[in-house]
Design an enzyme around this catalytic site. Structure first.
Site, PDB file in Angstrom:
ATOM      1  CE  LYS A   1       5.345   8.296  -1.608  1.00 31.41           C
ATOM      2  NZ  LYS A   1       5.318   6.942  -2.116  1.00 31.41           N
TER       3      LYS A   1
ATOM      4  NE  ARG B   1       2.056   4.165   3.457  1.00 32.18           N
ATOM      5  CZ  ARG B   1       2.927   5.163   3.630  1.00 32.18           C
ATOM      6  NH1 ARG B   1       3.032   6.134   2.746  1.00 32.18           N
ATOM      7  NH2 ARG B   1       3.711   5.184   4.693  1.00 32.18           N
TER       8      ARG B   1
END
Ligand code: 8Y7
Length: 284
Positions: free
Chosen positions: A228, A263
């Site tokens: 991210k 994840r």
């Protein structure tokens, strides 16, 4: 650091089980043509299957299939198109021994996917779409309830928090309560603070620092910060593929603070990090 012990929990799916007392790795499988971090390389069924099996070989136990890009500014997909992208991949993957999670907010998509063999509902919108709560209760499957504010298109303006961790816990607690009220079983709920969703870089780091506080909510926790933007900001890495080590490190920091599933795009790096942590824990 006080971790609230979680009651022992195992998710059973017929012949497959997921032991949430051990860190589990969920591999990301985007089946969108515009997926930002794999450049849409896996948007055909065969390529998606090859990628999923590679992640399983590297130690993933869950594959998270997503046919809607939640990237800010991504184009809106119709429910029919989302089903067309997701279901054939679920059908192909269901022939293998793997737990399948579906990244969708649409009740019709999860229903079609479950019929095709999927096991878990991963909803970044935390069951806020019409009929989502009732569908989750009716399907009677595990649901990942994530914190976000607004929609992926508007969330970047919604990052005003008094105390990010407390505010996320309160808002997420409300979404969990709504799910329980609708009839979702408590043992089917997993929570997720939603790194990167309506949070700026400092807030994401604060949430990671205080991740252990989420264990107070009493539910198993997923952490999802793979590649991210805030990891990129720390590393000064604009290319998402250059964020693998930083992501694996951050995921391990969340596991140490009580996350039971992560994840990830980079399965091997994450599994290696977890193996070192588990070996350290078992040292006598
Ligand atoms: C998350 C997620 C994405 C997350 C859960 C990305 C589908 C954006 N992020 N699901 N999905 N939690 N549960 O960068 O943080 O992978 S998509």
């Amino acid at each position: 650091m006080q971790l609230k012990p979680l009651r022992p929990q195992i998710w059973n799916f017929g012949r497959l089980t997921l032991d949430l007392s051990q860190p589990q790795v969920m591999g990301i499988l985007n089946v969108t043509p515009d997926s930002f971090s794999d450049g849409g390389r896996h948007n055909s069924k065969d390529a998606a299957l090859v990628r999923a099996l590679a992640m399983l070989a590297e130690g993933a136990t869950v594959i998270d299939i997503g046919g809607e890009s939640t990237r800010p500014g991504a184009s809106v997909v119709t429910v029919e198109e989302e089903i067309r992208r997701v279901v054939p991949v679920v059908e192909a993957l269901a022939k293998h021994d793997v737990i399948i999670s579906i990244d969708t907010s649409e009740p019709e998509v999860i229903k079609a996917a479950v019929k095709a063999g999927a096991h878990i509902w991963n909803d970044v919108r935390a069951l806020t779409r019409p009929l989502a709560l009732a569908t989750a209760a009716e399907l009677n499957i595990p649901v990942i309830v994530m914190h976000m504010r607004g929609e992926p298109t508007t969330m970047n303006n919604l990052d005003q928090y008094q105390d990010v961790t407390k505010d996320v816990m309160r808002e997420l607690g409300q979404r969990v309560q709504d799910a329980l009220d609708a009839g979702v079983r408590p043992e089917h709920i997993m929570i997720d603070p939603g790194f990167g969703f309506a949070k700026n870089a400092q807030q994401n780091l604060k949430l990671l620092q205080e991740f252990y506080k989420l264990t107070e909510m009493g539910y198993p926790i997923l952490s999802a910060l793979s590649r991210k933007r805030f990891i990129g900001a720390v590393l000064d890495a604009t290319d998402p593929e250059q964020r693998a080590v930083g992501s694996a490190t951050a995921h391990l920091l969340s596991i140490q603070q009580g996350a039971c599933m992560v994840r990830v795009h980079d399965v091997k790096a994450t599994v290696d990090a977890i193996k070192v942590w588990q070996a350290m824990q078992q040292a006598i």
